[in-house]
Each structure stands twice: as structure tokens, then as C-alpha cells.
Design a protein around this motif. Structure first.
Motif, PDB file in Angstrom:
ATOM      1  N   ARG A  21       0.860  -1.176   0.000  1.00 29.51           N
ATOM      2  CA  ARG A  21       0.000   0.000   0.000  1.00 29.51           C
ATOM      3  C   ARG A  21       0.899   1.229   0.000  1.00 29.51           C
ATOM      4  O   ARG A  21       1.699   1.418   0.906  1.00 29.51           O
ATOM      5  CB  ARG A  21      -0.910   0.017   1.227  1.00 29.51           C
ATOM      6  N   TRP A  42       2.377  -1.418   4.450  1.00 22.64           N
ATOM      7  CA  TRP A  42       1.875  -0.073   4.184  1.00 22.64           C
ATOM      8  C   TRP A  42       3.045   0.883   4.323  1.00 22.64           C
ATOM      9  O   TRP A  42       3.582   1.077   5.413  1.00 22.64           O
ATOM     10  CB  TRP A  42       0.760   0.279   5.165  1.00 22.64           C
ATOM     11  N   HIS A  72       0.524  -4.720   6.640  1.00 22.33           N
ATOM     12  CA  HIS A  72      -0.842  -4.462   6.180  1.00 22.33           C
ATOM     13  C   HIS A  72      -1.547  -5.802   5.979  1.00 22.33           C
ATOM     14  O   HIS A  72      -1.115  -6.635   5.173  1.00 22.33           O
ATOM     15  CB  HIS A  72      -0.827  -3.682   4.865  1.00 22.33           C
ATOM     16  N   ASP A  73      -2.615  -6.008   6.743  1.00 26.68           N
ATOM     17  CA  ASP A  73      -3.373  -7.262   6.686  1.00 26.68           C
ATOM     18  C   ASP A  73      -2.459  -8.477   6.912  1.00 26.68           C
ATOM     19  O   ASP A  73      -2.658  -9.546   6.311  1.00 26.68           O
ATOM     20  CB  ASP A  73      -4.101  -7.409   5.348  1.00 26.68           C
ATOM     21  N   SER A  74      -1.455  -8.322   7.739  1.00 26.16           N
ATOM     22  CA  SER A  74      -0.538  -9.410   8.081  1.00 26.16           C
ATOM     23  C   SER A  74       0.198  -9.001   9.352  1.00 26.16           C
ATOM     24  O   SER A  74       0.047  -7.877   9.832  1.00 26.16           O
ATOM     25  CB  SER A  74       0.451  -9.684   6.942  1.00 26.16           C
TER      26      SER A  74
END
Length: 405
Positions: A21, A42, A72-74
Motif C-alpha cells: 500500500r 503499508w 498491512h493485513d498481516s
């Protein structure tokens, strides 16, 4: 800069997948041709992008510490898993390859550890305050690789097993043996050898915090008459001992000082003496220390290849009477430390600050992965001046480990 980092990542991610991101809210996805873990990052600003272009080995960790990037999402572990796995493939990041080559050229200076510098380097990490280490270590304050005989042990059980394993290799076959503990930490090994095996132990360290703590422990456990702790550099020793043990200290010696380290062991052992050196190592040949680890965690530290160590052993006149490689034991140890640190993270923030807590969790996650995907391991070398100092087979080790504990 975004376009340049995009090209680098397309080339860099050869296994698994990475989602990025960008600061403007857009996303890019990088899919390797080989199977592997997946994670996302990110990048919050241009500083983060620049850090990953110019000096990723140092800049990634610093960007995480400063909050300029985040998973990000991890999880952080997932993200480092993707990046550290891909860092091991040929090619990789051009700037990091160049930086690594320069570090190798300079490593003689980086690892130059005369007594004064060695003491400063030790203080940088080990004098951070005992309250920090109390957050995640076992009850005996063992800050080194535990030993998992079955794989499902608790941290306390595995650290106790490590001490038994080392004691067995020291061949403590009679009470009253004089033992030197080089890099004694908070005193757990020395106290165990005195309490459980009847040894008379001298522990030496360069950490003032560890020294004070170890001396208090010896007094409180009624072992002050059998265990003495000193603030002392190993190179200044002028006594001989029946046994010598060094656990987790050799990583701080420095490549250029390996000959004097093993010459000191040779000089300090009695003719029928036995020594055991336990250290982190690397399986892929000589290398360098990650610049972030060198700057923030272990200045002057280095995990050597056995080829670098054995050359110094051979030159010292010592016999190497046994060598064991412990592969994933430290990965399992650090995984438990990470869980324990995470559970008490708020206390670390209160002791220091958020930046420090991020630094320490980054250190633990990256260290575990160094053992899982980057070829790090532990080795134990049993050494002696004499060809006949230890029995012909390892049977005595198994007998001791089976009867003590």
C-alpha cells in the motif's frame, strides 16, 4: 521513487507474494514464481520508500521503529518472512548486495573488539535493565538457545535441558572441579553447575548489571562460597581450570580475535581439562552482520561460519573432541520469547517507549526467521588439550542427561 521501488520489488519477490500500500492509497501486488508466504506492507510516506531503495538492510527496521511503515493485513513476522526469504535468493536487491559487499570489506574494523570497546558493546545490550529481560526470559534468566529434546517443552523445561546437555559434555565426573564460565550472564549456568554438580565456579562478564544480579543470586541461594562472579575480560585470565564453559558469548568476540580466544582457552585449561563453547553460527559460509542488528542490538556482534572458527581452533593446539549442530532449537526459543514479550508489551512501553518496544519486537521476529529461513544455527564445540581427556564414545553424555534433572 515509487516507480524505482516498484521495479526493485518486481525483481526481488521471487517466492511468495507481497502486497504494497503506497502513501497515496494505491496498491501494488508482487507474486513470485515459487511458492512461499504472503504478506502486505503499508508504506506511509516517501521516507519509507527511500529507506527501502537506498539501504533496506538498515532502513526497513528503522522505518518500522519510526512508524513510517507497518504490516498491512498481516503480522510483522509474516512480512519479515517474505522479505528475509527472498533476500536469500540470487539477485535480490542491488543496493543491498552492494552494501553487503562493503560491510564484508569493513568487517575487520566493525568486529574489532579490544577490551574497552568490548565492554561498551556489551553494555549497549545487556545493561538495558533487568526489568526488560524479566518480561520474557525463563526463571533462570537463560538468554541463549534452549534445548528441545521432544519439541513440546515449556521454556523453563527446555532451558533446564540445555544446561544438562552442556553439563554432560563438560564431563563433571567428580565434585570440586574448578570451572570457568566465560560470559556468565545473569549467573544461571554457573549456579547450576555448583548446585547440581558440585563444581567450584568462576563466572566472568563485562556487564555491570548482570554482575550485580548474579552476585545477589549466589548470595541468596547460599552458593557464594562456591561461585564467584567477576567483571573481567577473558583475555586477562592467568589461571588454569578443570573445565571451561562459554554460552552465547562467542558471538561478541569478533573474527579477528578468534585466535586469542582459543589460545586463552588452551592456556587456561589444565592438561586433562575439557571446554564447551556454545555459539550461534551460520551454515552458508563467512558473511556479515545485518546493519540494523549491528546498530541497534549487538554492535560488534557476528555469528560465524564454522570454517572461520575451526581455523582458529586448529591454530590453538586444542583438540576438538565433539561438535554438535542445533538447527531449529533457537528458532523455537525465540518464538516463545516473542510470545512472552508480546503478552507484556505494555510494560516494555512503560519502561522505555513505543519506539523501543517496536525495536525489540522487530529484533525478536527477525532473529527467529534468521534460523528458519536464512541458515543460522547453533553449534557446540567440545575442546580439550588432551587426546584422552574424554571417553571414546558419547555414551557418558546420555548417561548424565538421563540421571540428572
Amino acid at each position: 521513487m515509487k516507480r524505482l521501488l516498484d521495479r526493485i520489488l518486481h525483481h526481488f519477490i521471487g517466492a511468495g507474494a507481497l502486497a504494497v500500500r503506497w502513501p497515496d492509497g494505491s496498491f501494488s501486488h508482487y507474486q513470485g514464481s515459487k511458492a512461499g508466504p504472503s504478506a502486505g506492507v503499508w508504506l506511509k510516506n516517501q521516507q519509507a520508500i527511500q529507506a527501502l531503495i537506498v539501504n533496506p538492510g538498515l532502513g526497513f527496521g528503522e522505518a518500522y521503529m519510526e512508524g513510517n511503515l507497518q504490516p498491512h493485513d498481516s503480522t510483522l513476522y509474516d512480512l519479515l518472512h517474505v522479505l528475509m526469504l527472498n533476500a536469500m535468493t540470487p539477485g535480490g536487491h542491488v543496493a543491498e548486495r552492494l552494501a553487503a559487499a562493503l560491510r564484508y570489506v569493513r568487517r575487520g574494523w566493525t568486529q574489532f573488539n579490544p577490551a574497552t570497546r568490548a565492554r561498551q558493546n556489551v553494555a549497549h545490550h545487556y545493561d538495558l535493565g533487568n526489568s526488560l529481560y524479566a518480561l520474557f526470559l525463563d526463571r533462570d534468566w537463560q538468554y541463549s538457545c534452549a534445548y528441545f529434546r521432544h519439541g513440546d517443552e515449556t521454556l523453563d523445561e527446555a532451558q533446564a535441558a540445555k544446561k544438562r546437555h552442556i553439563a554432560a559434555k563438560l564431563l563433571l565426573d567428580r565434585p570440586g572441579l574448578e570451572v570457568l564460565d566465560i560470559g556468565c550472564g545473569w549467573g544461571g549456568m554457573a549456579l547450576t553447575l555448583a548446585r547440581d554438580y558440585g563444581a567450584i565456579v568462576t563466572g566472568i562478564t563485562l556487564s555491570e548489571e548482570q554482575l550485580a544480579f548474579a552476585r545477589t543470586r549466589a548470595h541468596d541461594e547460599g552458593l557464594a562460597d562456591r561461585v564467584r562472579f567477576e567483571l573481567l575480560d577473558y583475555r586477562t585470565l592467568h589461571r588454569r581450570f578443570d573445565r571451561i564453559v562459554s554460552v552465547g558469548m562467542f558471538e561478541h568476540v569478533g573474527v579477528g580475535h578468534y585466535p586469542i580466544f582459543f589460545e586463552t582457552i588452551h592456556r587456561s585449561l589444565r592438561d586433562d581439562g575439557v571446554a564447551l563453547v556454545h555459539s550461534i553460527g551460520r551454515s552458508d559460509g563467512p558473511g556479515t552482520t545485518n546493519p540494523w542488528i549491528n546498530k541497534y542490538i549487538f554492535p560488534g556482534g557476528y555469528s560465524p561460519a564454522l570454517s572461520e572458527v575451526l581455523d582458529a581452533v586448529e591454530g590453538s593446539g586444542l583438540w576438538m573432541t565433539d561438535c554438535e549442530i542445533l538447527r531449529l532449537h533457537y528458532a523455537k526459543t525465540i518464538a516463545i520469547w516473542s510470545e512472552r514479550f508480546a503478552a507484556r508489551r505494555a510494560e516494555a512501553v512503560a519502561l522505555y517507549d513505543e519506539r523501543f518496544a517496536r525495536m525489540f519486537e522487530f529484533y525478536l521476529a527477525a532473529s527467529e526467521l534468521a534460523f528458519r529461513v536464512q541458515g543460522h544455527m547453533n553449534f557446540q564445540l567440545q575442546l580439550s588439550r588432551s587426546l584422552t581427556a574424554v571417553p571414546l564414545t558419547r555414551d557418558y553424555m546420555a548417561m548424565v542427561e538421563g540421571t540428572v534433572g
